[in-house]
Design an enzyme around this catalytic site. Structure first.
Site, PDB file in Angstrom:
ATOM      1  N   PRO A 127     -48.643   5.035   4.394  1.00 29.63           N
ATOM      2  CA  PRO A 127     -48.810   5.189   2.943  1.00 29.63           C
ATOM      3  C   PRO A 127     -47.811   4.366   2.134  1.00 29.63           C
ATOM      4  CG  PRO A 127     -49.025   7.314   4.016  1.00 29.63           C
ATOM      5  CD  PRO A 127     -48.603   6.349   5.080  1.00 29.63           C
ATOM      6  N   GLY A 130     -47.263  -1.355   4.088  1.00 31.65           N
ATOM      7  CA  GLY A 130     -48.410  -2.130   4.524  1.00 31.65           C
ATOM      8  C   GLY A 130     -47.947  -3.487   5.007  1.00 31.65           C
ATOM      9  N   ILE A 156     -56.611   3.304   9.386  1.00 30.17           N
ATOM     10  CA  ILE A 156     -56.716   3.001  10.812  1.00 30.17           C
ATOM     11  C   ILE A 156     -58.178   2.910  11.235  1.00 30.17           C
ATOM     12  CG2 ILE A 156     -55.971   3.648  13.118  1.00 30.17           C
ATOM     13  CD1 ILE A 156     -53.733   2.973  11.004  1.00 30.17           C
ATOM     14  N   GLU A 365     -55.015  -8.228   7.554  1.00 31.16           N
ATOM     15  CA  GLU A 365     -54.187  -9.071   8.432  1.00 31.16           C
ATOM     16  C   GLU A 365     -53.175  -9.899   7.651  1.00 31.16           C
ATOM     17  OE1 GLU A 365     -54.345  -8.276  11.327  1.00 31.16           O
ATOM     18  OE2 GLU A 365     -56.370  -7.734  11.893  1.00 31.16           O
TER      19      GLU A 365
END
Length: 387
Positions: A127, A130, A156, A365
């Site tokens: 949370p 990132g 996820i 990514e």
């Protein structure tokens, strides 16, 4: 310099294309809007051996070259990008396990991961962390022969199907710099205290779940420490994300290809003022722009993939491909929607899903702005050159 696919790669692409056109394209719109899990499509991917893309042949995998790896995600995303997510996180972890796992870990998991009997994902994001993975708060405290894990992970993919689920933790929360205290644990899905608490609602990227995972006092045997050595977790994760960026770039090409296909077909069939709208120069210009961006993104993605096959470090190349292809996908989806006019905004046409799926490609990514910084630093340091 060869810009052509090999005969084997073309045959592989054609097989994938047939599968996508037969099994994914006809159901994607209905299943995406209803929230139906694509069980039958997953079974088809198992039969094709796609869950073994990144698994060495000695463990029963395809051990695909990176260009074929990219072709897989391009073709599946052309049908339905969310389906590619099921395969993407699984493949990233298979590659990581094959490269960094102990022999015992490889023997225990890779054969079943190759067939899809087992599936997996990767739990990095939290949370409050990132892009800044060194800021994670999930901890793993050593207690005898076990680690005791506490923390929460977010977004996820495959969380409800992953066994084991690799989880990035801090085995030494006080280490300086922080990455020296980070490790990856392969957490069995049936571990007491391991709970998938919710599916996170999303604009797009449907078909696969994106979940919150809570770990409360989860005991994980020390034999589940990836590679058997503490302090390597961030390095292991980041190395695997190089393949992840090829994956995202290729997914972007698939989205752009479908946007082009839909826009071209609509421009030929839709009539206004007594003629096909493709006869109007404004529509022609948008079609040409989509085609140019699509082909440029494809060539850059294949180039980065071929560099990886050459065995060179290619974080710069994969980052460049991911940046360009992901932004091209969003622009192509937007232009395809404009060509469709009001119908482009309707859930009865494919382009509205492409428009919702495309933005994730610039985030996943590694965000594009962060990757621009990575590329720039490599250029300034001389670690990468453009000639």
């Amino acid at each position: 310099m060869d810009f052509q696919l090999s005969d084997e790669q073309r045959l592989y692409r054609d097989t994938l294309r047939t599968f996508v056109d037969r099994e994914i394209v006809p159901v994607a719109r209905e299943w995406e809007h209803s929230g139906r899990y694509p069980t039958e499509i997953v079974d088809g991917m198992k039969q094709l051996g796609l869950f073994g893309l990144a698994v060495p042949e000695e463990y029963g995998g395809l051990d695909a070259d990176t260009v074929s790896f990219a072709l897989t995600f391009e073709e599946i995303s052309r049908g339905w990008m969310g389906i590619a997510g099921i395969l993407g996180s699984h493949s990233v972890t298979c590659w990581m396990l094959a490269k960094h796992g102990t022999q015992e870990q490889k023997d225990a998991y890779l054969p079943q991961l190759a067939t899809g009997e087992r599936r997996t994902g990767i739990a990095l994001t939290e949370p409050g962390a990132g892009t800044d993975l060194q800021g994670i708060r999930t901890t793993a405290r050593r207690d005898g022969d076990d680690y005791v894990v506490d923390g929460t992970k977010m977004w996820i993919t495959n969380a409800r199907h992953a066994d084991p689920l690799p989880v990035l933790v801090k085995t030494d929360p006080h280490a300086t710099p922080a990455h020296k205290g980070m490790s990856i644990l392969l957490v069995p899905a049936d571990s007491p205290g391991f709970e998938v608490t919710q599916d996170i609602g999303k604009l797009g990227y449907k078909g696969t779940e994106s979940c919150e995972v809570v770990l409360t006092g989860v005991r994980v045997p020390s034999s589940q420490l990836l590679g058997g050595v503490e302090g390597r977790g961030l390095q292991q994760a980041l190395s695997s994300l190089e393949t992840g960026r090829i994956n995202i770039a290729a997914r972007s090409v698939g989205i752009a290809q479908r946007a082009y296909d839909e826009a071209l077909s609509y421009a030929r069939d839709r009539e206004a003022f007594g003629q096909a709208i493709g006869d109007f120069q404004a529509v022609q210009l948008r079609l040409a722009e989509i085609a140019v961006k699509l082909q440029a993104a494809r060539l850059m993605t294949y180039w980065a993939a071929s560099r990886m096959d050459d065995g060179v470090r290619m974080d710069t190349e994969s980052g460049m491909a991911k940046i360009f292809a992901s932004e091209a996908a969003l622009e192509c989806a937007t232009d395809a929607m404009r060509i469709h006019g009001g119908y482009g905004y309707s859930t009865e046409f494919e382009v509205e899903r492409l428009y919702r799926d495309a933005p994730l490609m610039s985030i996943g990514e590694g965000t594009n702005d962060v990757l621009r910084g990575v590329v720039a630093k490599a250029l300034l340091s001389g670690k990468a050159t453009i000639k």
